[in-house]
Design an enzyme around this catalytic site. Structure first.
Site, PDB file in Angstrom:
ATOM      1  N   ARG A 113     -23.082 -71.328  -2.738  1.00 42.22           N
ATOM      2  CA  ARG A 113     -22.315 -72.594  -2.238  1.00 42.22           C
ATOM      3  C   ARG A 113     -21.038 -72.026  -1.511  1.00 42.22           C
ATOM      4  O   ARG A 113     -20.106 -71.372  -2.174  1.00 42.22           O
ATOM      5  CB  ARG A 113     -22.164 -73.384  -3.569  1.00 42.22           C
ATOM      6  CG  ARG A 113     -21.198 -74.801  -3.237  1.00 42.22           C
ATOM      7  CD  ARG A 113     -21.815 -75.518  -1.992  1.00 42.22           C
ATOM      8  NE  ARG A 113     -21.347 -77.036  -1.892  1.00 42.22           N
ATOM      9  CZ  ARG A 113     -20.533 -77.078  -1.385  1.00 42.22           C
ATOM     10  NH1 ARG A 113     -19.961 -76.167  -0.495  1.00 42.22           N
ATOM     11  NH2 ARG A 113     -19.994 -78.191  -1.322  1.00 42.22           N
ATOM     12  N   GLU A 121     -23.909 -84.828   3.747  1.00 41.01           N
ATOM     13  CA  GLU A 121     -24.918 -84.835   3.132  1.00 41.01           C
ATOM     14  C   GLU A 121     -26.238 -85.015   4.204  1.00 41.01           C
ATOM     15  O   GLU A 121     -25.900 -85.832   5.182  1.00 41.01           O
ATOM     16  CB  GLU A 121     -24.960 -85.671   1.948  1.00 41.01           C
ATOM     17  CG  GLU A 121     -26.318 -85.780   1.039  1.00 41.01           C
ATOM     18  CD  GLU A 121     -26.772 -84.302   0.417  1.00 41.01           C
ATOM     19  OE1 GLU A 121     -27.772 -84.239   0.348  1.00 41.01           O
ATOM     20  OE2 GLU A 121     -25.739 -83.647  -0.139  1.00 41.01           O
ATOM     21  N   ARG A 158     -25.088 -71.683  -9.137  1.00 42.87           N
ATOM     22  CA  ARG A 158     -25.107 -71.375  -7.645  1.00 42.87           C
ATOM     23  C   ARG A 158     -23.812 -70.333  -7.441  1.00 42.87           C
ATOM     24  O   ARG A 158     -22.795 -70.496  -8.404  1.00 42.87           O
ATOM     25  CB  ARG A 158     -24.786 -72.656  -6.750  1.00 42.87           C
ATOM     26  CG  ARG A 158     -25.673 -73.695  -6.844  1.00 42.87           C
ATOM     27  CD  ARG A 158     -25.344 -75.084  -6.006  1.00 42.87           C
ATOM     28  NE  ARG A 158     -24.194 -75.519  -6.589  1.00 42.87           N
ATOM     29  CZ  ARG A 158     -23.552 -76.612  -5.988  1.00 42.87           C
ATOM     30  NH1 ARG A 158     -23.995 -77.046  -4.898  1.00 42.87           N
ATOM     31  NH2 ARG A 158     -22.382 -77.080  -6.449  1.00 42.87           N
TER      32      ARG A 158
END
Length: 277
Positions: free
Chosen positions: A107, A115, A152
């Site tokens: 990330r 999104e 992540r």
């Protein structure tokens, strides 16, 4: 008498000479001078030519040599496997921050891209793919926290051309700057990039209309849910605010985000995020 004696001696000498001739059988050779023929040319060289001298052996110091090519070694770095969306990618580790040959999600720190399904989401994903081509290598740098609770890796990355990708996406208007303490190492640089993008109207700052704020039901409304009572008990709660931005690609099922929707997972405003997963 004396004359007779001389005659006898002469005849004796003649007899002695004749005896020598009979003994040898061949007359004494006569010394004559005969010219000698010229030397015949050598069979390995044509007449009238001189054989060139043999060439000296090669001098190793002057003989060009072909140096073997060194073994091909790929430059170190994390390998990009695929782009999930504008701010999330899948990589293979190089043994530094990420374990060697481990496939993990990264990330990008301090940024947030639209999104999937939202305005400018496709453009943001395409831009990230251009900057981080699958198969290319990146240089990664961590901040205070190396992973989030979703496993992540939270990283700053530079591509093979040396471009600081986190900052570049914000400057071109493909992402917004978002601060999630304590990871703030490059916050000044990234937030300055957002100021520049807003001033020039780059990317999403002019392409996407401003989203109206979602109205929140007053707490004394008769339609408001009771305190601590989940509005959708059949759905898990979405990720809370204050954690690095989450995308629907990080969630396997729809979640309840309510009217706040801190990670902008709800595209139709019904309080449910990631319904298309």
């Amino acid at each position: 008498m004396i004359f007779g004696l001389l005659m006898c001696l002469g005849g004796l000498g003649a007899l002695l000479d004749a005896g020598k001739e009979r003994t040898s059988g061949t007359p004494a050779p006569t010394q004559t001078s005969t010219p000698q023929p010229p030397d015949k040319p050598r069979h390995d060289s044509p007449a009238g030519t001189t054989k060139p001298p043999a060439e000296p052996p090669d001098d190793p110091a002057k003989t060009p040599t072909t140096k073997p090519n060194p073994p091909s070694t790929a430059p170190p770095g994390v390998v990009v496997l695929r782009i999930i969306d504008g701010d999330t990618l899948e990589v293979r580790g190089d043994g530094r921050i990420l374990p060697k040959d481990t496939v993990a999600r990264v990330r990008l720190l301090q940024i947030d891209t639209p999104e999937r399904g939202a305005c400018f989401a496709d453009e943001a994903t395409a831009r990230t793919t251009t900057l981080l081509l699958p198969g290319s290598r990146i240089r990664a740098e961590r901040d205070v926290e190396v992973t989030d609770r979703y496993d992540r890796y939270l990283l700053y990355v530079w591509n093979e051309q040396g471009t600081f990708v986190n900052e570049s996406l914000v400057r071109s208007g493909h992402a917004e700057a978002v601060l999630y303490p304590p990871n703030d190492k490059y916050w000044t640089k990234i937030s300055d990039a957002e100021d520049a993008a807003q001033q020039t109207g780059a990317g999403l700052w002019t392409a996407c209309p401003e989203q109206p704020e979602t109205s929140i039901t007053p707490p004394d409304s008769p339609n408001s849910p009771a305190p601590d009572t989940p509005a959708r008990p059949d759905l898990p709660d979405g990720p809370p605010a204050g954690v690095p931005d989450m995308d629907c690609s990080d969630l396997s099922n729809p979640v309840w985000v309510g009217p706040d929707d801190p990670h902008r997972l709800d595209q139709d405003g019904d309080g449910i995020g990631c319904e298309t997963n």
